[in-house]
Design an enzyme around this catalytic site. Sequence first.
Site, PDB file in Angstrom:
ATOM      1  N   GLU A   1      67.856  37.819  37.773  1.00  0.00           N
ATOM      2  CA  GLU A   1      67.670  37.850  36.319  1.00  0.00           C
ATOM      3  C   GLU A   1      68.919  37.347  35.575  1.00  0.00           C
ATOM      4  O   GLU A   1      68.820  36.448  34.740  1.00  0.00           O
ATOM      5  CB  GLU A   1      67.326  39.281  35.873  1.00  0.00           C
ATOM      6  CG  GLU A   1      65.992  39.740  36.462  1.00  0.00           C
ATOM      7  CD  GLU A   1      65.651  41.201  36.201  1.00  0.00           C
ATOM      8  OE1 GLU A   1      64.487  41.509  35.924  1.00  0.00           O
ATOM      9  OE2 GLU A   1      66.549  42.050  36.315  1.00  0.00           O
TER      10      GLU A   1
ATOM     11  N   ASP B   1      60.692  50.380  41.268  1.00  0.00           N
ATOM     12  CA  ASP B   1      59.654  50.233  40.242  1.00  0.00           C
ATOM     13  C   ASP B   1      58.271  50.235  40.891  1.00  0.00           C
ATOM     14  O   ASP B   1      58.123  49.866  42.044  1.00  0.00           O
ATOM     15  CB  ASP B   1      59.791  48.901  39.504  1.00  0.00           C
ATOM     16  CG  ASP B   1      61.189  48.675  38.981  1.00  0.00           C
ATOM     17  OD1 ASP B   1      61.797  49.651  38.536  1.00  0.00           O
ATOM     18  OD2 ASP B   1      61.655  47.519  39.026  1.00  0.00           O
TER      19      ASP B   1
ATOM     20  N   LEU C   1      57.651  38.106  38.705  1.00  0.00           N
ATOM     21  CA  LEU C   1      57.047  38.504  37.437  1.00  0.00           C
ATOM     22  C   LEU C   1      57.983  39.482  36.742  1.00  0.00           C
ATOM     23  O   LEU C   1      58.184  40.594  37.219  1.00  0.00           O
ATOM     24  CB  LEU C   1      55.677  39.144  37.684  1.00  0.00           C
ATOM     25  CG  LEU C   1      54.609  38.787  36.652  1.00  0.00           C
ATOM     26  CD1 LEU C   1      54.481  37.289  36.471  1.00  0.00           C
ATOM     27  CD2 LEU C   1      53.281  39.371  37.065  1.00  0.00           C
ATOM     28  N   ASP C   2      58.562  39.019  35.675  1.00  0.00           N
ATOM     29  CA  ASP C   2      59.513  39.842  34.936  1.00  0.00           C
ATOM     30  C   ASP C   2      58.814  40.477  33.739  1.00  0.00           C
ATOM     31  O   ASP C   2      58.017  39.825  33.068  1.00  0.00           O
ATOM     32  CB  ASP C   2      60.670  38.956  34.460  1.00  0.00           C
ATOM     33  CG  ASP C   2      61.556  39.687  33.486  1.00  0.00           C
ATOM     34  OD1 ASP C   2      62.273  40.598  33.914  1.00  0.00           O
ATOM     35  OD2 ASP C   2      61.490  39.372  32.283  1.00  0.00           O
TER      36      ASP C   2
ATOM     37  N   GLU D   1      62.917  39.374  44.049  1.00  0.00           N
ATOM     38  CA  GLU D   1      63.127  40.734  43.543  1.00  0.00           C
ATOM     39  C   GLU D   1      62.151  41.713  44.190  1.00  0.00           C
ATOM     40  O   GLU D   1      62.434  42.879  44.332  1.00  0.00           O
ATOM     41  CB  GLU D   1      62.934  40.732  42.024  1.00  0.00           C
ATOM     42  CG  GLU D   1      63.286  42.028  41.354  1.00  0.00           C
ATOM     43  CD  GLU D   1      62.268  42.417  40.311  1.00  0.00           C
ATOM     44  OE1 GLU D   1      62.056  41.666  39.373  1.00  0.00           O
ATOM     45  OE2 GLU D   1      61.675  43.496  40.462  1.00  0.00           O
ATOM     46  N   GLU D   2      61.005  41.211  44.599  1.00  0.00           N
ATOM     47  CA  GLU D   2      59.987  42.088  45.177  1.00  0.00           C
ATOM     48  C   GLU D   2      60.154  42.341  46.666  1.00  0.00           C
ATOM     49  O   GLU D   2      59.358  43.061  47.254  1.00  0.00           O
ATOM     50  CB  GLU D   2      58.587  41.506  44.913  1.00  0.00           C
ATOM     51  CG  GLU D   2      58.197  41.487  43.448  1.00  0.00           C
ATOM     52  CD  GLU D   2      58.137  42.874  42.821  1.00  0.00           C
ATOM     53  OE1 GLU D   2      57.994  43.877  43.553  1.00  0.00           O
ATOM     54  OE2 GLU D   2      58.272  42.963  41.592  1.00  0.00           O
TER      55      GLU D   2
ATOM     56  N   ASP E   1      62.608  36.105  40.474  1.00  0.00           N
ATOM     57  CA  ASP E   1      61.926  37.303  39.992  1.00  0.00           C
ATOM     58  C   ASP E   1      60.508  36.822  39.672  1.00  0.00           C
ATOM     59  O   ASP E   1      60.289  36.146  38.667  1.00  0.00           O
ATOM     60  CB  ASP E   1      62.628  37.823  38.723  1.00  0.00           C
ATOM     61  CG  ASP E   1      61.953  39.065  38.147  1.00  0.00           C
ATOM     62  OD1 ASP E   1      60.859  39.440  38.624  1.00  0.00           O
ATOM     63  OD2 ASP E   1      62.520  39.659  37.204  1.00  0.00           O
TER      64      ASP E   1
ATOM     65  N   ASP F   1      52.343  41.211  40.242  1.00  0.00           N
ATOM     66  CA  ASP F   1      53.663  40.942  40.830  1.00  0.00           C
ATOM     67  C   ASP F   1      53.497  40.396  42.239  1.00  0.00           C
ATOM     68  O   ASP F   1      54.149  39.433  42.637  1.00  0.00           O
ATOM     69  CB  ASP F   1      54.498  42.225  40.968  1.00  0.00           C
ATOM     70  CG  ASP F   1      54.963  42.787  39.662  1.00  0.00           C
ATOM     71  OD1 ASP F   1      54.096  43.180  38.872  1.00  0.00           O
ATOM     72  OD2 ASP F   1      56.183  42.849  39.444  1.00  0.00           O
TER      73      ASP F   1
HETATM   74  P1  AHG Z   1      60.829  43.623  36.141  1.00  0.00           P
HETATM   75  O1  AHG Z   1      59.495  43.718  35.468  1.00  0.00           O
HETATM   76  O2  AHG Z   1      61.041  42.309  36.833  1.00  0.00           O
HETATM   77  O3  AHG Z   1      61.106  44.793  37.042  1.00  0.00           O
HETATM   78  O4  AHG Z   1      61.969  43.616  35.022  1.00  0.00           O
HETATM   79  C1  AHG Z   1      61.932  44.590  34.007  1.00  0.00           C
HETATM   80  C2  AHG Z   1      63.177  44.490  33.221  1.00  0.00           C
HETATM   81  C3  AHG Z   1      63.233  43.455  32.132  1.00  0.00           C
HETATM   82  O5  AHG Z   1      62.183  42.576  32.009  1.00  0.00           O
HETATM   83  C4  AHG Z   1      63.427  44.240  30.878  1.00  0.00           C
HETATM   84  O6  AHG Z   1      64.380  43.628  30.087  1.00  0.00           O
HETATM   85  C5  AHG Z   1      63.868  45.592  31.346  1.00  0.00           C
HETATM   86  O7  AHG Z   1      63.413  45.738  32.641  1.00  0.00           O
HETATM   87  C6  AHG Z   1      63.334  46.702  30.497  1.00  0.00           C
HETATM   88  O8  AHG Z   1      63.909  47.889  30.910  1.00  0.00           O
HETATM   89  P2  AHG Z   1      63.708  49.252  30.061  1.00  0.00           P
HETATM   90  O9  AHG Z   1      62.302  49.659  30.257  1.00  0.00           O
HETATM   91  O10 AHG Z   1      64.687  50.194  30.691  1.00  0.00           O
HETATM   92  O11 AHG Z   1      64.063  48.968  28.637  1.00  0.00           O
HETATM   93 MN    MN Z   2      62.662  41.353  35.960  1.00  0.00          MN
HETATM   94 MN    MN Z   3      59.876  41.494  38.473  1.00  0.00          MN
END
Ligand code: AHG
Ligand code: MN
Ligand code: MN
Length: 343
Positions: A282, A67, A120-121, A96-97, A118, A73
């Site tokens: 998560e 990502d 920042l989710d 996670e980072e 995690d 984050d």
């Molecule tokens: P993060 O920001 O920690 O990488 O997590 C993102 C996760 C979670 O928060 C969310 O439920 C999901 O990614 C959304 O994924 P999609 O964009 O595929 O729906």
């Molecule tokens: Mn997350």
């Molecule tokens: Mn995150």
Amino acid sequence: MPTYSSKLTTIERHILAEQEQHPSASGDLTNLLYDIALAAKIISREVNRAGLADILGVAGNTNTSGDEVKRLDEYADKAIFRVMDHTGRLCAMASEEQEDLISIPERFATGKYVFLYDPLDGSSNIDANVSIGTIFSIHRKITYGARGTLEDALQPGHRQVAAGYVLYGPSTVMVYTTGHGVHGFTLDPTIGEFLLSHPNMKAPKQGAIYSTNEQGYWSWDPKVRAYVDWIKKDDKATRRPRSSRYIGSLVSDFHRNLLYGGIFFYPATAKNPDGKLRLLYELAPLAMIAEQAGGRAVDGRGNRILDLHPTGLHQRAPVFLGSEDDVREAEVFLRGEHPAQKT
Ligand code: AHG
Ligand code: MN
Ligand code: MN
């Protein structure tokens, strides 16, 4: 004169009262939970002034899950590390980072817990000013020696000693469990204290909400498709159709479903054959919260999330999570046993 219906309880007092029920406790876990509340306040302050402080935007690198990493984050990741690294309560951390296990710097003492988080989710939502969160999981160290190893971090979720999350929404809320129920606190920013707002939270047994990213529909297993087709059909007796609510910020989607009742699922897709969400940072912590609140969390392959044995820090798993009856209903479809599938 106004009448006040409930006692004013800070998170500190609440955690201490929990500890007093366990006379043998050393106080390390109690203090660790205080530390998390402090980190949450620091991150909350930064999240709230993010637009003003001009710290929004992409930091220019990617994390181990591929990502884009946003600056907030990084801020949250470092803030948590800086609150935790020198306390003598932890033997290691994992974020996670960060790709690898995070060691406690040699100059600091170590302790008996492992902290996984995690920072920042839901970070793809930051720029749109949508609610985001922090998730954490605490395990006891299981290896010998002062420094923690990967083995200490790779434990199944049922061994967690505590888990929780912080939601940075219209208000900042911290929810945690140590295996004795789920408790929620709302930050009063004027006094800088988390106050008990949701004692002993219980997920409604059944809800009227489903949360999923339906972009994956055509690459889902046909049994998942059959389930979603079914919950959209009209039938008052089975509370259908259910409403679709998807923020794309797991902590926010989970918290809403915990309060209102419902199911969140992120099944296997063509792009993500093990789903998208990470087991250690998560799913395991939210599964512990869900179960402690009377809900349920499974991977849709016949396993309880809390029974999955992680083999890697960034392992993913599919998930069906939320109100007990809703998750069980989904499982009937996943086993291909629902009458609606036989016609
Ligand atoms: P993060 O920001 O920690 O990488 O997590 C993102 C996760 C979670 O928060 C969310 O439920 C999901 O990614 C959304 O994924 P999609 O964009 O595929 O729906
Ligand atoms: Mn997350
Ligand atoms: Mn995150």
